[in-house]
Design an enzyme around this catalytic site. Structure first.
Site, mmCIF file in Angstrom:
data_model
loop_
_atom_site.group_PDB
_atom_site.id
_atom_site.type_symbol
_atom_site.label_atom_id
_atom_site.label_comp_id
_atom_site.label_asym_id
_atom_site.label_seq_id
_atom_site.Cartn_x
_atom_site.Cartn_y
_atom_site.Cartn_z
ATOM 1 N N THR A 1 0.832 -1.203 0.000
ATOM 2 C CA THR A 1 0.000 0.000 0.000
ATOM 3 C C THR A 1 0.869 1.255 0.000
ATOM 4 O O THR A 1 1.972 1.260 0.558
ATOM 5 C CB THR A 1 -0.951 0.006 1.221
ATOM 6 O OG1 THR A 1 -1.386 1.350 1.465
ATOM 7 C CG2 THR A 1 -0.289 -0.481 2.485
ATOM 8 N N LYS B 1 2.090 -4.282 6.488
ATOM 9 C CA LYS B 1 2.522 -4.245 5.083
ATOM 10 C C LYS B 1 4.010 -3.943 4.988
ATOM 11 O O LYS B 1 4.708 -4.457 4.117
ATOM 12 C CB LYS B 1 1.737 -3.176 4.327
ATOM 13 C CG LYS B 1 0.262 -3.460 4.191
ATOM 14 C CD LYS B 1 0.037 -4.656 3.307
ATOM 15 C CE LYS B 1 -1.301 -4.627 2.632
ATOM 16 N NZ LYS B 1 -1.578 -5.852 1.877
ATOM 17 N N SER C 1 -0.744 2.996 10.814
ATOM 18 C CA SER C 1 -1.641 2.124 11.597
ATOM 19 C C SER C 1 -0.959 0.765 11.728
ATOM 20 O O SER C 1 -0.006 0.464 11.001
ATOM 21 C CB SER C 1 -2.985 1.939 10.889
ATOM 22 O OG SER C 1 -2.825 1.076 9.767
ATOM 23 N N TYR D 1 -2.173 -1.939 10.746
ATOM 24 C CA TYR D 1 -2.347 -2.585 9.425
ATOM 25 C C TYR D 1 -1.219 -2.171 8.488
ATOM 26 O O TYR D 1 -0.552 -3.013 7.872
ATOM 27 C CB TYR D 1 -3.708 -2.217 8.821
ATOM 28 C CG TYR D 1 -3.703 -2.251 7.315
ATOM 29 C CD1 TYR D 1 -3.588 -3.451 6.625
ATOM 30 C CD2 TYR D 1 -3.771 -1.063 6.563
ATOM 31 C CE1 TYR D 1 -3.543 -3.478 5.237
ATOM 32 C CE2 TYR D 1 -3.727 -1.084 5.178
ATOM 33 C CZ TYR D 1 -3.610 -2.289 4.526
ATOM 34 O OH TYR D 1 -3.552 -2.314 3.153
ATOM 35 N N HIS D 2 -1.012 -0.839 8.365
ATOM 36 C CA HIS D 2 0.029 -0.376 7.437
ATOM 37 C C HIS D 2 1.399 -0.913 7.850
ATOM 38 O O HIS D 2 2.238 -1.234 7.012
ATOM 39 C CB HIS D 2 0.029 1.154 7.353
ATOM 40 C CG HIS D 2 -1.178 1.709 6.641
ATOM 41 N ND1 HIS D 2 -2.239 2.281 7.305
ATOM 42 C CD2 HIS D 2 -1.496 1.750 5.329
ATOM 43 C CE1 HIS D 2 -3.154 2.651 6.420
ATOM 44 N NE2 HIS D 2 -2.733 2.349 5.223
HETATM 45 P P1 NAD Z 1 -10.800 -7.616 0.882
HETATM 46 O O1 NAD Z 1 -10.869 -7.716 2.354
HETATM 47 O O2 NAD Z 1 -12.033 -7.276 0.129
HETATM 48 O O3 NAD Z 1 -10.215 -8.981 0.279
HETATM 49 C C1 NAD Z 1 -9.204 -9.714 0.912
HETATM 50 C C2 NAD Z 1 -9.563 -11.200 0.757
HETATM 51 O O4 NAD Z 1 -8.525 -11.976 1.375
HETATM 52 C C3 NAD Z 1 -10.868 -11.557 1.453
HETATM 53 O O5 NAD Z 1 -11.718 -12.244 0.556
HETATM 54 C C4 NAD Z 1 -10.448 -12.436 2.634
HETATM 55 O O6 NAD Z 1 -11.404 -13.433 2.928
HETATM 56 C C5 NAD Z 1 -9.115 -13.005 2.153
HETATM 57 N N1 NAD Z 1 -8.162 -13.324 3.230
HETATM 58 C C6 NAD Z 1 -7.730 -12.519 4.236
HETATM 59 N N2 NAD Z 1 -6.846 -13.162 5.017
HETATM 60 C C7 NAD Z 1 -6.710 -14.410 4.490
HETATM 61 C C8 NAD Z 1 -5.920 -15.545 4.851
HETATM 62 N N3 NAD Z 1 -5.125 -15.546 5.922
HETATM 63 N N4 NAD Z 1 -6.007 -16.657 4.075
HETATM 64 C C9 NAD Z 1 -6.831 -16.703 2.987
HETATM 65 N N5 NAD Z 1 -7.602 -15.650 2.615
HETATM 66 C C10 NAD Z 1 -7.534 -14.521 3.366
HETATM 67 O O7 NAD Z 1 -9.624 -6.566 0.553
HETATM 68 P P2 NAD Z 1 -9.317 -5.789 -0.817
HETATM 69 O O8 NAD Z 1 -9.866 -4.431 -0.709
HETATM 70 O O9 NAD Z 1 -9.660 -6.654 -1.966
HETATM 71 O O10 NAD Z 1 -7.741 -5.671 -0.715
HETATM 72 C C11 NAD Z 1 -6.907 -6.682 -1.278
HETATM 73 C C12 NAD Z 1 -5.442 -6.346 -1.048
HETATM 74 O O11 NAD Z 1 -5.127 -5.083 -1.630
HETATM 75 C C13 NAD Z 1 -5.067 -6.249 0.433
HETATM 76 O O12 NAD Z 1 -3.807 -6.841 0.626
HETATM 77 C C14 NAD Z 1 -4.995 -4.763 0.677
HETATM 78 O O13 NAD Z 1 -4.095 -4.451 1.693
HETATM 79 C C15 NAD Z 1 -4.531 -4.238 -0.666
HETATM 80 N N6 NAD Z 1 -4.970 -2.842 -0.856
HETATM 81 C C16 NAD Z 1 -6.309 -2.548 -0.961
HETATM 82 C C17 NAD Z 1 -6.708 -1.230 -1.128
HETATM 83 C C18 NAD Z 1 -8.159 -0.841 -1.261
HETATM 84 O O14 NAD Z 1 -8.447 0.357 -1.395
HETATM 85 N N7 NAD Z 1 -9.096 -1.783 -1.231
HETATM 86 C C19 NAD Z 1 -5.741 -0.211 -1.181
HETATM 87 C C20 NAD Z 1 -4.394 -0.552 -1.068
HETATM 88 C C21 NAD Z 1 -4.019 -1.875 -0.921
#
Ligand code: NAD
Length: 382
Positions: A144, A185, A179, A181-182
């Site tokens: 991120t 990452k 955070s 979370y961050h």
């Molecule tokens: P999301 O929560 O919608 O999807 C994540 C998926 O991963 C979920 O379906 C969850 O069930 C699965 N998951 C989580 N932990 C797991 C584990 N231990 N084993 C198996 N499955 C697992 O999130 P998203 O918005 O699709 O984000 C996806 C990725 O992109 C993340 O890594 C997030 O940090 C990154 N990201 C997202 C955004 C955003 O704006 N959505 C921005 C920057 C980075």
């Protein structure tokens, strides 16, 4: 190419799995469905009704003839992951499967510990799995832009040349995450850098901006393929959350002054960026970093854009400045490089009024599903 999409039931992962399958790649999804359980924990939901993963992939097969194999399991369980890697022998592993909400990680000690266990252990297992079973597999990891924080200098793509006391080196760009979370990452990025160095793994860290939108051409093919759309104070991201607030006559809630500036991108560009990374793999031993966003906006800029479109659509809404639940600078310099993905062919879908209008119209169609109490922030950093 054989590609595993881990987290393929989620907001970014599901449209990516479909898009890669449409481009002719052989796709398998790993997901433990935990995101759906967090909805229950938070008494929240996706505004768009979402089918089960089984229903989704069955519909995709019916419409396109393409099979997407699914594995219901947890990346923190190494035995499970090892079996999937042995069976699939992937060329690329697109890793979305993490707890991705900053507020969720800040709820309390348990949620902070869970987030870091889930994310850091899961990624470490993926690194060991690649080393042990598929050493040539390209790890495409979702990081991120929040890893960098908001330094008072321009943010480079992963590395910066520094001259210090007469000597020069190219070093990882400093990380100042905001955070737990961050921070998870950042810990991942360090573990991946180290694994590339010692085992010769090939990896691309995609420092993604905030994603907005919900549809891609593939998710629009049938309601069963619909993507999830989050709006609550924990999982809803800025632009999407503002649009949803405006459709229910709620104020658009800007935290503090609203000068917080970040990188943003459309979900349509997320799926394309993964394809670009997959088609142009990092070298063996290379830890490659791309900044994956297309435009920079302040939170207040976004609120004003949404307010304008909502008013044009006859919705009554105004901007309200809430006390900021986060600890962050509300007025600061922000500018980041983002040329590497464009050099490889990314053609950005920019944020126009029509894009906002499109999301808004989908939200209006499902307005009755919104749980109004959930739109305000309930988690404080302090
Ligand atoms: P999301 O929560 O919608 O999807 C994540 C998926 O991963 C979920 O379906 C969850 O069930 C699965 N998951 C989580 N932990 C797991 C584990 N231990 N084993 C198996 N499955 C697992 O999130 P998203 O918005 O699709 O984000 C996806 C990725 O992109 C993340 O890594 C997030 O940090 C990154 N990201 C997202 C955004 C955003 O704006 N959505 C921005 C920057 C980075």
């Amino acid at each position: 190419m054989k590609i595993i999409v881990a987290g393929g039931d989620g907001f970014c992962g599901w449209p990516t799995a479909l898009y890669l399958s449409k481009q002719g790649h052989d796709v398998a999804i790993i997901d433990n469905m935990i995101r759906r359980k967090w909805d229950n924990e938070l008494h929240s939901n996706s505004i768009t009704p979402i089918a089960t993963l089984e229903e989704r992939v069955a519909k995709w097969k019916e419409l396109t003839g393409n099979e997407i194999r699914t594995y219901d399991g947890d990346l923190t369980h190494y035995d499970f992951l090892r079996e999937v890697l042995k069976k699939e022998q992937p060329d690329a592993f697109a890793h979305f499967a993490e707890q991705r909400s900053a507020p969720y990680s800040m709820i309390d000690r348990e949620h902070a510990v869970f987030t870091q266990n889930n994310n850091v252990t899961g990624t470490l297992n993926v690194l060991y799995g690649i080393k042990e079973i598929v050493p040539d597999c390209h790890l495409i990891k979702l990081g991120t832009m929040g890893e960098y924080g908001t330094p008072n200098i321009e943010i480079e793509e992963g590395y910066i040349e520094i001259e210090h006391k007469g000597r020069k080196d190219v070093l990882p760009f400093p990380k100042q995450p905001g955070s737990f979370y961050h921070l998870s990452k950042v810990h991942d990025s360090h573990n991946i850098t180290f694994a590339c160095k010692i085992w010769g793994i090939r990896a691309t860290d995609l420092n993604q901006g905030v994603v907005y939108g919900l549809d891609t051409d593939e998710t629009q093919m049938d309601p069963v393929l619909s993507n999830r759309l989050d709006y609550d104070g924990v999982f809803g991201t800025a632009l999407n959350r503002f649009i949803i607030q405006s459709t229910i006559g709620h104020d658009i809630t800007v935290y503090g002054k609203g000068g917080q500036t970040r990188g943003f991108l459309n979900i349509r560009d997320t799926v394309r960026c993964i394809e670009i990374a997959a088609n142009n793999p990092a070298d063996r031993g290379e830890f490659r970093v791309f900044n994956q966003f297309t435009e920079e906006f302040s939170v207040l800029d976004l609120a004003k854009k949404v307010e304008k479109v909502a008013q044009e659509e006859g919705l009554e809404t105004t901007i309200a400045h809430l006390e900021n639940p986060r600890v962050e600078l509300e007025e600061h310099f922000f500018h980041a490089e983002n040329t590497k993905l464009r050099d490889l062919g990314l053609e950005p879908n920019l944020l126009t009024d029509d894009v906002i209008r499109g999301i808004l119209k989908t939200v209006v169609n499902h307005k009755e599903r919104i749980i109004k109490e959930n739109v305000l922030p309930q988690v404080s950093w302090k």
